[in-house]
Design a protein around this motif. Structure first.
Motif, short mmCIF file in Angstrom:
data_model
loop_
_atom_site.label_atom_id
_atom_site.label_comp_id
_atom_site.label_asym_id
_atom_site.label_seq_id
_atom_site.Cartn_x
_atom_site.Cartn_y
_atom_site.Cartn_z
N ILE B 203 0.83 -1.24 0.06
CA ILE B 203 -0.04 0.17 0.05
C ILE B 203 0.81 1.34 -0.02
CG2 ILE B 203 -1.69 1.26 1.29
CD1 ILE B 203 -2.56 -1.53 2.55
N ARG B 204 0.44 2.16 -1.04
CA ARG B 204 1.33 3.43 -1.11
C ARG B 204 0.42 4.54 -1.79
NH1 ARG B 204 4.33 4.74 -6.17
NH2 ARG B 204 5.82 5.89 -4.60
N PHE B 207 -0.56 7.99 -7.79
CA PHE B 207 -0.49 8.78 -8.70
C PHE B 207 -0.43 10.31 -8.36
CE2 PHE B 207 -3.45 5.05 -9.96
CZ PHE B 207 -2.34 4.67 -10.75
N GLY B 208 0.50 10.50 -7.46
CA GLY B 208 0.71 11.81 -6.78
C GLY B 208 -0.58 12.66 -6.40
N GLY B 209 -1.47 12.11 -5.95
CA GLY B 209 -2.76 12.54 -5.42
C GLY B 209 -3.06 12.02 -3.90
N ASN B 210 -4.34 12.39 -3.77
CA ASN B 210 -4.68 12.19 -2.41
C ASN B 210 -5.39 10.91 -2.43
OD1 ASN B 210 -3.88 14.39 -0.96
ND2 ASN B 210 -5.71 15.63 -1.88
N ILE B 211 -4.80 9.76 -3.03
CA ILE B 211 -5.31 8.62 -3.08
C ILE B 211 -4.20 7.42 -2.72
CG2 ILE B 211 -7.39 8.80 -4.61
CD1 ILE B 211 -5.51 8.30 -6.91
N MET B 212 -4.60 6.45 -2.19
CA MET B 212 -3.97 5.23 -1.80
C MET B 212 -4.01 4.04 -2.60
SD MET B 212 -2.33 6.45 1.14
CE MET B 212 -1.68 5.19 1.89
N ALA B 213 -3.05 3.40 -3.24
CA ALA B 213 -3.33 2.21 -4.11
C ALA B 213 -2.66 1.14 -3.32
CB ALA B 213 -2.21 2.29 -5.34
N ARG B 214 -3.61 -0.06 -3.56
CA ARG B 214 -3.08 -1.23 -2.86
C ARG B 214 -2.71 -2.22 -4.20
NH1 ARG B 214 -5.87 -3.64 1.61
NH2 ARG B 214 -6.27 -5.50 0.54
N ILE B 345 -1.49 14.38 0.45
CA ILE B 345 -1.16 12.81 0.84
C ILE B 345 0.38 12.66 0.73
CG2 ILE B 345 -1.18 11.91 -1.46
CD1 ILE B 345 -2.72 10.32 1.60
#
Lengths: 265, 396
Positions: B203-204, B207-214, B345
């Protein structure tokens, strides 16, 4: 002396807002620009070209992306880069670090290989700092990340200073090799209007899947990517908190009170 | 790739609005998905007609490996100057938590020269195996030969997951070694989870935005991840060692490097905001270098360090070593006071493990206000001088 600079087009703003009610992502605008860290890589290549003499050194910029990414190659021309390639194919889309660096390495092989490869330290959209080192692995050449200065460069190799947080190394690598440059290694020059006019007709060469030495589609893009994004979500906030409003005297008082209470003062 | 079911699609345009990458275009009679598509699935979820789907091809993809052949979590210990980097102990702590799901071993590899003592110390931190790769050629970090020796070790022990600290050295080494195994690497993870089938959920912020990716690496092994320093909990030191230190001898060929070290020195001015207990950080709300002085003054009065956000570093107001954020340092102080920081973020992910967060910002809706323990709505230009004054006078 042949130098290759890898550059990337990134979104001009990395602000993403989320609609609190629906959780839907909203991206402010879709404008793009050159990854700011790549300007330092280009500048490094141009300084080396000045050192070697313009007849003895050619600087090539390579990027991967959709057709509109040609504009970053144009910008590189305006800074003084000699030639530029865009690697573009629907089959390249959705690539993670491994597939991206593989695509770049295939492009470089097609173009004919270089003595020195220079990448920016990272991009502002992915922020991984991994494509440069993975590219060096695909090319089977040594690399140095986080290069802070170029100390010497001759016909056979390059000497650089590398910043590894706790340790500073001065190293030498023979060509071919790859470096990723730190911000502020040199002050990047501005694109020049004169060079813009002079390079208007210069072709940005486009390489597609069929141009690659390996044109097995499965090695590129989404299908060549071992990592998959399972889910994207907005982080939750679960902290208990107090909100202080009112005039600045009240606010300053409340903060200092909390600092005393928690023994920070 | 995404497919649009033209029969269901009524060209409502919601997909275009929700696409964070601006990759969707609504044409007169059809929806076009451009090269910008990152397959994030935002449009699939929001399409009221269910007209967008992921193309079949990736569904039928067969695993390329037998996951049972790969077992355990390998932690790479970064050994500089006769001791293991702090992130090593955090990785060991995290690896233990992850391994509790699968019941597999936690293995730690220490690479360097004269590192047997360091390896002995690491053995107090709960690993099932500690392996020292000790050789004069490995005395200084060189990505190429570190990769070679790790390749040989990994081929022998076949770990399912490899964790490397997201330090400058780790972020140079990890891509090389992951690429050699033609497998996935996720940079700078801030959180990890383990599935029972040994798939690591990485998890990090993305896309340089206020979102997290699994992010998952489902079809290749090992799975590589670099992990942020100061994010995970350290393993506890025990008086007893949990295992004996083993040694591993790489082949001669593995130690042949294309990198010649001319000199190596410990960096001067080892300023580390990472280790500070109190930090005052200025953000975009601080207009210029002169105004930033009050941030410094407050930090000094509190016996802490001052820091800045990315725009402050880009504007040349704060030195890059004092940058908090994903492209800077991660911090975990006891107290952090953010002044005029909105809280993107990339910033919050690098500081939200702080024990007590005070945020001062004009905008009550700024993201930073939601993660702060104390959210102060107001003007830093009024509040900070008054705080400084109160602290100097010794009154609250």
């Amino acid at each position: 002396m042949k130098i290759c600079v890898c550059i990337k087009q990134v979104p001009a703003s990395n602000k993403i807002e989320t609609d609190e009610k629906t959780g839907v992502l909203k991206r402010a605008g879709t404008e793009s620009k050159m990854n700011p860290y790549d300007l330092f890589a280009i500048e490094t290549a141009l300084r080396l070209k000045e050192k070697f003499g313009k007849d003895n050194c050619k600087v090539t910029a390579v990027t991967m992306g959709p057709m509109q990414a040609k504009s970053v190659i144009r910008e590189a021309f305006m800074m003084g880069v000699d030639e530029g390639y865009l690697l573009s194919d629907r089959a390249f889309a959705g690539a993670d670090v491994l597939a991206t660096s593989y695509t770049l390495s295939q492009g470089m092989k097609k173009i004919g290989g270089f003595d020195l490869y220079i990448c920016g330290k990272q991009t502002t959209d992915g922020d991984t700092a991994q494509v440069g080192p993975e590219l060096s692995e695909h090319l089977n050449i040594p690399h140095a990340s986080w290069v802070r200065s170029i100390d010497n460069a001759d016909e056979r190799g390059i000497e650089v200073t590398v910043e590894l947080a706790e340790v500073t190394q001065k190293i030498r690598m023979n060509y071919p090799c790859l470096i990723t440059t730190e911000k502020d290694i040199f002050q990047p020059r501005l694109p020049s209007y004169r060079r813009k006019l002079a390079t208007e007709d210069r072709e940005v060469r486009v390489l597609t899947l069929s141009d690659m030495p390996d044109n097995n589609e499965d090695h590129y893009g989404m299908s060549g990517s071992p990592t998959k994004v399972e889910k994207i979500y907005t982080p939750k906030d679960d902290k208990s908190r107090v909100v202080i409003e009112g005039d600045s005297d009240h606010a300053a008082g409340e903060i200092t009170k909390a600092l005393y209470a928690r023994k920070f003062i | 790739m995404l497919k649009i079911n033209a029969a269901k699609c009524d060209l409502c345009g919601i997909c275009k609005d929700v696409c964070p990458f601006g990759a969707i275009d609504i044409k007169k009679d059809k929806v076009e998905i451009g090269d910008g598509c990152r397959l994030c699935s935002a449009c699939i979820k929001k399409c009221p007609k269910g007209a967008i789907e992921k193309a079949e091809e990736e569904e039928k993809e067969e695993p390329r490996i037998n996951k049972d052949e790969w077992e355990g979590i390998l932690v790479i210990a970064e050994c500089t100057g006769g001791k293991a980097h702090g992130v090593t102990f955090e990785l060991l702590g995290e690896a233990r938590k992850l391994s509790n799901v699968t019941g597999h071993n936690v293995i730690c590899a220490a690479i360097g020269c004269g590192i047997l003592e360091t390896a002995e110390e690491i053995a107090h931190f709960g690993a099932d195996r500690v392996i020292a790769i000790d050789s004069p050629e490995l005395s200084k970090f060189r990505a190429d030969i570190y990769t070679n020796v790790l390749e040989e070790l990994i081929k022998e022990i076949k770990p399912s997951t490899v964790l490397i600290g997201a330090t400058a050295q780790g972020r140079s080494l990890a891509p090389n070694i992951a690429c050699r195994f033609k497998t996935g690497l996720t940079a700078d993870c801030t959180s990890l989870e383990m599935k029972e089938n040994t798939d690591l959920v990485q998890i990090r912020p993305a896309f340089g935005g206020n979102i997290m990716a699994r992010i998952l690496t489902t079809n290749t092994r090992p799975q590589f991840a670099t992990v942020r320093y100061k994010v995970m909990d350290k393993a506890k030191r025990t008086d007893e060692k949990s295992c004996k230190v083993e040694t591993f001898s790489p082949s001669k060929g593995a130690l042949h490097s294309g990198i010649e070290i001319l000199s190596s020195s410990f960096s001067k001015e080892e300023l580390s905001i990472s280790d500070a207990e109190i930090i005052v950080v200025g953000g975009r709300g601080v207009k210029n270098a002169k105004d930033y002085e009050m941030i410094k003054e407050l930090a000094t009065l509190l016996g802490g360090q001052y820091a800045g956000t990315r725009p402050m570093i880009e504007a040349g107001i704060v030195h890059y070593k004092r940058q908090i954020g994903l492209s800077g340092r991660t911090v975990r102080p006891k107290l952090i006071i953010t002044c005029g920081v909105s809280g993107a973020i990339q910033f919050t992910a690098a500081m939200n493990a702080s024990e007590y967060i005070i945020a001062i910002n004009k905008d009550p809706d700024a993201p930073i206000m939601k993660i702060a323990n104390m959210a102060v709505v107001g003007d830093i230009y009024e509040i900070i001088p008054k705080m400084i004054d109160r602290i100097k006078r010794g009154v609250s």
